[in-house]
Design an enzyme around this catalytic site. Structure first.
Site, PDB file in Angstrom:
ATOM      1  N   HIS A  28       0.835  -1.206   0.000  1.00  0.00           N
ATOM      2  CA  HIS A  28       0.000   0.000   0.000  1.00  0.00           C
ATOM      3  C   HIS A  28       0.876   1.265   0.000  1.00  0.00           C
ATOM      4  O   HIS A  28       0.463   2.310   0.530  1.00  0.00           O
ATOM      5  CB  HIS A  28      -0.988  -0.010   1.180  1.00  0.00           C
ATOM      6  CG  HIS A  28      -2.047  -1.068   1.001  1.00  0.00           C
ATOM      7  ND1 HIS A  28      -3.174  -0.856   0.254  1.00  0.00           N
ATOM      8  CD2 HIS A  28      -2.104  -2.362   1.404  1.00  0.00           C
ATOM      9  CE1 HIS A  28      -3.913  -1.965   0.245  1.00  0.00           C
ATOM     10  NE2 HIS A  28      -3.271  -2.896   0.930  1.00  0.00           N
ATOM     11  N   GLY A 116      -7.344 -14.682  -7.058  1.00  0.00           N
ATOM     12  CA  GLY A 116      -7.895 -14.202  -5.779  1.00  0.00           C
ATOM     13  C   GLY A 116      -6.971 -14.477  -4.606  1.00  0.00           C
ATOM     14  O   GLY A 116      -7.402 -14.503  -3.451  1.00  0.00           O
ATOM     15  N   LEU A 119      -1.743 -12.640  -5.540  1.00  0.00           N
ATOM     16  CA  LEU A 119      -0.491 -12.915  -6.247  1.00  0.00           C
ATOM     17  C   LEU A 119      -0.513 -12.331  -7.668  1.00  0.00           C
ATOM     18  O   LEU A 119       0.279 -12.718  -8.523  1.00  0.00           O
ATOM     19  CB  LEU A 119      -0.225 -14.429  -6.280  1.00  0.00           C
ATOM     20  CG  LEU A 119      -0.120 -15.076  -4.877  1.00  0.00           C
ATOM     21  CD1 LEU A 119      -0.051 -16.596  -4.980  1.00  0.00           C
ATOM     22  CD2 LEU A 119       1.094 -14.538  -4.109  1.00  0.00           C
ATOM     23  N   SER A 120      -1.438 -11.404  -7.889  1.00  0.00           N
ATOM     24  CA  SER A 120      -1.495 -10.639  -9.143  1.00  0.00           C
ATOM     25  C   SER A 120      -1.806 -11.470 -10.382  1.00  0.00           C
ATOM     26  O   SER A 120      -1.188 -11.297 -11.433  1.00  0.00           O
ATOM     27  CB  SER A 120      -0.194  -9.861  -9.365  1.00  0.00           C
ATOM     28  OG  SER A 120      -0.058  -8.888  -8.380  1.00  0.00           O
ATOM     29  N   GLU A 154      -6.641  -1.304 -15.907  1.00  0.00           N
ATOM     30  CA  GLU A 154      -7.316  -1.774 -14.689  1.00  0.00           C
ATOM     31  C   GLU A 154      -8.071  -0.629 -13.995  1.00  0.00           C
ATOM     32  O   GLU A 154      -9.189  -0.813 -13.520  1.00  0.00           O
ATOM     33  CB  GLU A 154      -6.295  -2.412 -13.732  1.00  0.00           C
ATOM     34  CG  GLU A 154      -6.975  -2.963 -12.510  1.00  0.00           C
ATOM     35  CD  GLU A 154      -6.337  -4.210 -11.929  1.00  0.00           C
ATOM     36  OE1 GLU A 154      -5.426  -4.783 -12.560  1.00  0.00           O
ATOM     37  OE2 GLU A 154      -6.760  -4.617 -10.846  1.00  0.00           O
ATOM     38  N   ASP A 166       2.014  -4.076  -9.341  1.00  0.00           N
ATOM     39  CA  ASP A 166       1.819  -5.424  -9.869  1.00  0.00           C
ATOM     40  C   ASP A 166       2.211  -5.490 -11.344  1.00  0.00           C
ATOM     41  O   ASP A 166       2.841  -6.446 -11.798  1.00  0.00           O
ATOM     42  CB  ASP A 166       0.359  -5.857  -9.699  1.00  0.00           C
ATOM     43  CG  ASP A 166      -0.092  -5.778  -8.253  1.00  0.00           C
ATOM     44  OD1 ASP A 166       0.771  -5.696  -7.359  1.00  0.00           O
ATOM     45  OD2 ASP A 166      -1.312  -5.790  -8.023  1.00  0.00           O
ATOM     46  N   TYR A 218     -10.383  -1.155  -0.807  1.00  0.00           N
ATOM     47  CA  TYR A 218      -9.100  -0.680  -1.327  1.00  0.00           C
ATOM     48  C   TYR A 218      -9.217   0.799  -1.742  1.00  0.00           C
ATOM     49  O   TYR A 218      -8.375   1.630  -1.388  1.00  0.00           O
ATOM     50  CB  TYR A 218      -8.686  -1.555  -2.516  1.00  0.00           C
ATOM     51  CG  TYR A 218      -7.366  -1.203  -3.147  1.00  0.00           C
ATOM     52  CD1 TYR A 218      -6.191  -1.822  -2.721  1.00  0.00           C
ATOM     53  CD2 TYR A 218      -7.276  -0.275  -4.186  1.00  0.00           C
ATOM     54  CE1 TYR A 218      -4.972  -1.524  -3.308  1.00  0.00           C
ATOM     55  CE2 TYR A 218      -6.064   0.029  -4.776  1.00  0.00           C
ATOM     56  CZ  TYR A 218      -4.913  -0.599  -4.341  1.00  0.00           C
ATOM     57  OH  TYR A 218      -3.708  -0.293  -4.915  1.00  0.00           O
TER      58      TYR A 218
HETATM   59  C1  GLA Z   1      -2.806  -4.531  -4.928  1.00  0.00           C
HETATM   60  C2  GLA Z   1      -2.674  -3.393  -5.937  1.00  0.00           C
HETATM   61  C3  GLA Z   1      -1.256  -2.808  -5.912  1.00  0.00           C
HETATM   62  C4  GLA Z   1      -0.843  -2.455  -4.493  1.00  0.00           C
HETATM   63  C5  GLA Z   1      -1.126  -3.607  -3.533  1.00  0.00           C
HETATM   64  C6  GLA Z   1      -0.865  -3.240  -2.102  1.00  0.00           C
HETATM   65  O1  GLA Z   1      -1.997  -5.607  -5.292  1.00  0.00           O
HETATM   66  O2  GLA Z   1      -2.968  -3.859  -7.238  1.00  0.00           O
HETATM   67  O3  GLA Z   1      -1.190  -1.692  -6.760  1.00  0.00           O
HETATM   68  O4  GLA Z   1      -1.464  -1.282  -4.068  1.00  0.00           O
HETATM   69  O5  GLA Z   1      -2.458  -4.063  -3.638  1.00  0.00           O
HETATM   70  O6  GLA Z   1       0.483  -3.006  -1.909  1.00  0.00           O
END
Ligand code: GLA
Length: 376
Positions: A28, A116, A119-120, A154, A166, A218
């Site tokens: 964050h 979910g 892990l992007s 996104e 990410d 978020y």
């Molecule tokens: C998600 C968001 C990122 C980042 C993280 C927290 O993964 O996509 O941009 O803000 O949360 O670090």
């Protein structure tokens, strides 16, 4: 299992892969213009792709419902594509919006990035499309430019106000290293992370509590950080030095103070972590990870009982340190462990989950892997 030819009836022009990521520290911080330190996972989204003569976008995923999603003519528009297909469609939209000459594509996706899980998996989908479109249409964009396109996709198409970590991780990480990224100007450095040489491992615990960044929490946190920066008269919380934290936060409404404390101390933790890695002391990262978790749990309040338990059980069983990774509200924990502690720590976490009545977590060892690339 299908292949490109059986879905689209023709041969593909190329195959690309883009990885998911584990963030070591710096959570964050990206939408506060701060620092992050992710590694790319060996898990990737693969796209087998053919260029089309028209504008049509045809998308098929091995992990989807067995149908081809067809978008066009006129191209994708925000809100018109749902589910997994929104991510690749969003990238084509963002590239065209930015004026890049991207025509139609037939795309076959196969991803083994857990979804979910923090892990992007969505960034991997976006970035593999960005890399494939760049390659097939000869755009010549740099990885960081593609990352900004994917982030815009996104933000504006999918509707999640994420930062750029990410997408940068998926496109810019290199094998054997962590990406030290300044999200303000995107300056970056690969920091060598040869854990095996030091007898260390990174254990990832996917709690299987599904996180969803689209649910507003978020966005609310991001808005809180931006409000705090505005009240302090700063461009971003990145600009508040650690030494000024206590004095300056006293000027803020009480509910914003913990958010600011997390961001400012977390940026300092990234810098400490990088200094330790540069000094050849990766084991020193352990306490920084655990301190980062406490900050996310107590100040930023994005952990959950399952991630808290995974962290405490891992540390109690001998992990050098552990923390939740990614956006939070579920997802995964990363633990730094000595090689010989890997098995006992994994067993202790699994046992603690069973004792608490939680579903069984999924565990794997993460090796710092390569960023997006063309495979064929
Ligand atoms: C998600 C968001 C990122 C980042 C993280 C927290 O993964 O996509 O941009 O803000 O949360 O670090």
């Amino acid at each position: 299992m299908t292949d490109f030819r059986s879905v689209f009836g023709a041969d593909p022009d190329g195959v690309w892969a883009a990885p998911g990521r584990v963030n070591l520290i710096g959570e964050h911080t990206d939408y506060n213009d701060g620092f992050v330190l992710p590694i790319a996972l060996p898990h990737t989204a693969k796209a087998t792709v053919r260029r089309r003569d028209d504008d049509l976008l045809r998308l098929y995923s091995e992990q989807g419902d067995g149908r081809v999603t067809e978008v066009g003519p006129g191209g994708p528009t925000p809100g018109a594509v749902a589910g997994w297909a929104a991510y690749p469609a969003a990238v084509v939209w963002a590239l065209r919006e930015a004026g890049h000459p991207v025509g139609g594509l037939d795309v076959h996706i196969d991803s083994d990035v857990p979804t979910g899980a923090g892990l992007s998996s969505s960034a991997a989908l976006e970035c593999v499309l960005a890399a494939a479109a760049d390659g097939l249409y000869g755009l010549g964009l740099a990885p960081a430019e593609l990352a900004l396109i994917a982030q815009r996709a996104e933000n504006a198409f999918v509707g999640v106000p994420c930062g750029v970590m990410d997408q940068m991780a998926s496109l810019c990480c290199a094998e054997g290293g962590a990406l030290f990224l300044d999200t303000r100007d995107l300056s970056q450095r690969q920091v060598p992370l040869d854990l095996a040489a030091r007898g260390l491992r990174l254990l990832v615990v996917d709690t299987r509590v599904k996180h969803d960044l689209g649910d507003g929490a978020y966005a609310g946190l991001r808005a809180g950080c931006e409000r705090a920066a505005a009240l302090l008269g700063l461009p971003a919380l990145r600009d508040l030095p650690l030494a000024a934290l206590d004095g300056e936060s006293a000027r803020l409404p009480a509910e914003l103070r913990p958010l600011v404390r997390h961001v400012v101390t977390e940026n300092a933790r990234v810098e400490q972590a990088v200094a330790l890695l540069d000094a050849g002391d990766p084991a020193g990262l352990g306490p920084i990870l655990t301190a980062g978790h406490a900050s996310l749990r107590d100040d930023f309040r994005v952990s959950c009982p399952e991630t808290d338990l995974a962290v405490s059980a891992a540390v109690a069983a001998g992990a050098l340190g552990a923390r939740m990774t990614g956006g939070g509200f579920g997802g995964s924990v990363v633990a730094l462990v000595a090689e010989e502690a890997r098995q006992p720590v994994a067993e202790a976490v699994t046992a603690a989950f069973a004792a608490a009545g939680y579903g069984e977590p999924e565990l794997f060892t993460a090796l710092p892997s390569a960023g997006a690339r063309r495979l064929a």
